[in-house]
Design a protein around this motif. Structure first.
Motif, PDB file in Angstrom:
ATOM      1  N   CYS A 192      37.660  15.641 140.604  1.00  0.00           N
ATOM      2  CA  CYS A 192      36.739  15.149 141.629  1.00  0.00           C
ATOM      3  C   CYS A 192      37.299  13.890 142.274  1.00  0.00           C
ATOM      4  O   CYS A 192      38.264  13.305 141.791  1.00  0.00           O
ATOM      5  CB  CYS A 192      35.383  14.833 141.001  1.00  0.00           C
ATOM      6  N   ASN A 193      36.657  13.476 143.365  1.00  0.00           N
ATOM      7  CA  ASN A 193      36.924  12.163 143.934  1.00  0.00           C
ATOM      8  C   ASN A 193      36.415  11.105 142.955  1.00  0.00           C
ATOM      9  O   ASN A 193      35.293  11.196 142.456  1.00  0.00           O
ATOM     10  CB  ASN A 193      36.181  11.983 145.255  1.00  0.00           C
ATOM     11  N   THR A 194      37.228  10.105 142.709  1.00  0.00           N
ATOM     12  CA  THR A 194      36.833   9.072 141.758  1.00  0.00           C
ATOM     13  C   THR A 194      37.513   7.755 142.107  1.00  0.00           C
ATOM     14  O   THR A 194      38.353   7.697 143.005  1.00  0.00           O
ATOM     15  CB  THR A 194      37.151   9.516 140.312  1.00  0.00           C
ATOM     16  N   HIS A 195      37.151   6.715 141.407  1.00  0.00           N
ATOM     17  CA  HIS A 195      37.662   5.371 141.661  1.00  0.00           C
ATOM     18  C   HIS A 195      39.172   5.313 141.581  1.00  0.00           C
ATOM     19  O   HIS A 195      39.836   4.655 142.376  1.00  0.00           O
ATOM     20  CB  HIS A 195      37.016   4.407 140.662  1.00  0.00           C
ATOM     21  N   GLY A 196      39.750   5.972 140.598  1.00  0.00           N
ATOM     22  CA  GLY A 196      41.204   6.019 140.443  1.00  0.00           C
ATOM     23  C   GLY A 196      41.751   4.991 139.474  1.00  0.00           C
ATOM     24  O   GLY A 196      42.784   5.205 138.850  1.00  0.00           O
ATOM     25  N   ASP A 197      41.061   3.862 139.333  1.00  0.00           N
ATOM     26  CA  ASP A 197      41.505   2.816 138.400  1.00  0.00           C
ATOM     27  C   ASP A 197      40.271   2.137 137.808  1.00  0.00           C
ATOM     28  O   ASP A 197      40.206   0.921 137.701  1.00  0.00           O
ATOM     29  CB  ASP A 197      42.391   1.796 139.127  1.00  0.00           C
ATOM     30  N   PHE A 198      39.286   2.947 137.417  1.00  0.00           N
ATOM     31  CA  PHE A 198      38.019   2.404 136.964  1.00  0.00           C
ATOM     32  C   PHE A 198      38.157   1.847 135.553  1.00  0.00           C
ATOM     33  O   PHE A 198      38.513   2.561 134.619  1.00  0.00           O
ATOM     34  CB  PHE A 198      36.936   3.472 136.991  1.00  0.00           C
ATOM     35  N   LYS A 199      37.893   0.568 135.408  1.00  0.00           N
ATOM     36  CA  LYS A 199      37.973  -0.092 134.112  1.00  0.00           C
ATOM     37  C   LYS A 199      37.138  -1.363 134.171  1.00  0.00           C
ATOM     38  O   LYS A 199      36.646  -1.760 135.232  1.00  0.00           O
ATOM     39  CB  LYS A 199      39.422  -0.421 133.756  1.00  0.00           C
ATOM     40  N   LEU A 200      36.981  -1.987 133.020  1.00  0.00           N
ATOM     41  CA  LEU A 200      36.116  -3.157 132.905  1.00  0.00           C
ATOM     42  C   LEU A 200      36.504  -4.253 133.892  1.00  0.00           C
ATOM     43  O   LEU A 200      35.635  -4.915 134.469  1.00  0.00           O
ATOM     44  CB  LEU A 200      36.182  -3.688 131.472  1.00  0.00           C
ATOM     45  N   GLN A 201      37.808  -4.455 134.097  1.00  0.00           N
ATOM     46  CA  GLN A 201      38.266  -5.540 134.958  1.00  0.00           C
ATOM     47  C   GLN A 201      37.882  -5.332 136.427  1.00  0.00           C
ATOM     48  O   GLN A 201      38.000  -6.260 137.233  1.00  0.00           O
ATOM     49  CB  GLN A 201      39.780  -5.710 134.841  1.00  0.00           C
ATOM     50  N   TYR A 232      36.588   3.875 129.084  1.00  0.00           N
ATOM     51  CA  TYR A 232      35.973   3.430 127.827  1.00  0.00           C
ATOM     52  C   TYR A 232      36.946   2.582 127.019  1.00  0.00           C
ATOM     53  O   TYR A 232      36.591   1.512 126.501  1.00  0.00           O
ATOM     54  CB  TYR A 232      35.508   4.631 126.991  1.00  0.00           C
ATOM     55  N   LEU A 233      38.172   3.044 126.909  1.00  0.00           N
ATOM     56  CA  LEU A 233      39.167   2.334 126.097  1.00  0.00           C
ATOM     57  C   LEU A 233      39.494   0.957 126.673  1.00  0.00           C
ATOM     58  O   LEU A 233      39.977   0.085 125.950  1.00  0.00           O
ATOM     59  CB  LEU A 233      40.441   3.179 125.989  1.00  0.00           C
ATOM     60  N   SER A 234      39.224   0.745 127.954  1.00  0.00           N
ATOM     61  CA  SER A 234      39.477  -0.572 128.566  1.00  0.00           C
ATOM     62  C   SER A 234      38.381  -1.570 128.257  1.00  0.00           C
ATOM     63  O   SER A 234      38.560  -2.772 128.489  1.00  0.00           O
ATOM     64  CB  SER A 234      39.588  -0.435 130.086  1.00  0.00           C
ATOM     65  N   ALA A 235      37.234  -1.099 127.772  1.00  0.00           N
ATOM     66  CA  ALA A 235      36.041  -1.939 127.747  1.00  0.00           C
ATOM     67  C   ALA A 235      35.573  -2.340 126.354  1.00  0.00           C
ATOM     68  O   ALA A 235      35.214  -3.498 126.131  1.00  0.00           O
ATOM     69  CB  ALA A 235      34.902  -1.214 128.479  1.00  0.00           C
ATOM     70  N   ASP A 236      35.542  -1.402 125.426  1.00  0.00           N
ATOM     71  CA  ASP A 236      34.923  -1.659 124.120  1.00  0.00           C
ATOM     72  C   ASP A 236      35.750  -2.658 123.319  1.00  0.00           C
ATOM     73  O   ASP A 236      36.951  -2.428 123.099  1.00  0.00           O
ATOM     74  CB  ASP A 236      34.801  -0.339 123.348  1.00  0.00           C
ATOM     75  N   PRO A 237      35.155  -3.755 122.840  1.00  0.00           N
ATOM     76  CA  PRO A 237      35.904  -4.694 122.004  1.00  0.00           C
ATOM     77  C   PRO A 237      36.494  -4.047 120.754  1.00  0.00           C
ATOM     78  O   PRO A 237      37.530  -4.492 120.255  1.00  0.00           O
ATOM     79  CB  PRO A 237      34.841  -5.748 121.629  1.00  0.00           C
ATOM     80  N   ASP A 238      35.859  -2.972 120.264  1.00  0.00           N
ATOM     81  CA  ASP A 238      36.378  -2.289 119.083  1.00  0.00           C
ATOM     82  C   ASP A 238      37.642  -1.483 119.370  1.00  0.00           C
ATOM     83  O   ASP A 238      38.232  -0.918 118.446  1.00  0.00           O
ATOM     84  CB  ASP A 238      35.308  -1.371 118.486  1.00  0.00           C
TER      85      ASP A 238
END
Length: 327
Positions: A192-201, A232-238
């Motif tokens: 699909c169309n998506t952000h392309g670089d969607f992450k916490l930053q 998800y992997l960019s965001a969770d402190p764990d």
């Protein structure tokens, strides 16, 4: 920069221009004028960036109620400025705080997944954007080609005496040598169309709310599940040391699915798709090839994805089983 802004934009008297740190896709400047605060981007020209599309994407999302910036058109009504081999665009600045990788508070972690589902849902009304990770990636980037690329980078690391990098590259090469014969057919996955670089930053937050989502310059047509697990992997402190918290990820996927859509094959292949991409990608080569100010960050990213490879090698079957049973 001041001369460029005065030539192309009508934003009043410019009070200050300040370069902002971070980012790999070009240079970014904070601009303050009599008419407000803006962000000016000098965008890297590569196959991943498509700044000419950003205006219509942001307008679509803004009308759908998502908090995004506005692209400021030039005096001639154009979305970008092309001058002296550079591509620039100006947008309104969103106020708030940005988080560093793997520092999301609990509320923001799961709101991130929910927001990605909304973005993909509403961007579906647009014509297909340029392909990001397409079938060509999996047809061309084979384990054999990846090993050859890693071998060339290994020689650079050996010449520099970078012991930890040498060990990491050698480990990835051993994983590639034993990688199972899995073929990815993206026609069977939801793209699909998506952000392309969607992450916490890429999220600006306020008090327990998202104030804005930024940087749609590399928006593209992607496998939906790849951007989901990557974000998800960019965001969770764990996940800061390369591990994936399976329980947290289940909840993240559930929040995404309130708007997003995945078929059974998306769920099943999501871990393997991400693992294959980070295993075959030569991130250490990017570090050796650049002289930019982001060089140290590139090395940190390369080691993080290496640690993720170790985790996925040991846990991918368990993750696949939990996801397929849950969704």
């Amino acid at each position: 920069m001041k001369a460029l802004l005065n030539q192309w934009y009508d934003i009043g008297h410019i009070r200050s221009i300040m370069p902002l740190p971070g980012g790999y896709g070009g240079s970014v400047y904070s601009v303050v004028s009599d008419n407000g605060e803006f962000i000016l981007k000098d965008i890297d020209q590569n196959g991943m960036n498509h700044p000419e599309n950003e205006g219509r994407i942001l307008e679509t999302l803004r009308l759908a109620g998502l908090p995004v910036a506005r692209i400021c058109p030039t005096k001639e009504g154009e979305p970008v400025v092309r001058q002296g081999g550079h591509v620039y665009h100006l947008q309104t600045r969103i106020q708030g705080n940005s988080c560093q990788r793997n520092t999301a508070p609990e509320w923001l972690l799961y709101e991130l997944g929910h927001t990605l589902g909304k973005i993909q849902f509403h961007m579906g009304s647009l014509d297909p954007l340029p392909t990001g990770m397409g079938q060509g990636f999996f047809d061309y980037v084979t384990p054999e080609r990846a090993i050859r690329s890693h071998q060339a980078t290994l020689e650079q690391a050996l010449a520099c005496g970078h012991t930890e990098t040498i060990r990491a590259i050698q480990y990835k090469m051993r994983l590639l040598e034993s990688y199972p014969d899995i073929k990815f057919d993206l026609s069977q996955l939801t793209c699909c169309n998506t952000h392309g670089d969607f992450k916490l930053q890429q999220v600006i937050s306020g008090d327990n709310r998202i104030n804005g989502i930024i940087d749609f310059t590399s928006a593209c047509f992607h496998p939906m599940c790849w951007e989901l697990i990557r974000s998800y992997l960019s965001a969770d402190p764990d996940c800061a040391e390369g591990k994936l918290h399976i329980g947290h990820f289940q909840r993240y996927v559930s929040r995404f699915l309130e708007y997003g859509r995945l078929n059974s094959l998306d769920i099943k292949l999501m871990p393997q798709l991400y693992y294959y991409q980070i295993l075959t990608s030569d991130y250490f080569a990017q570090y050796y090839r650049t002289d930019s100010s982001s060089k140290c960050e590139l090395l940190e990213d390369a080691f993080l994805t290496f640690k993720q490879c170790i985790w996925f090698e040991q846990n991918i079957t368990r993750l696949e089983n939990v996801l397929t049973a849950s969704f």
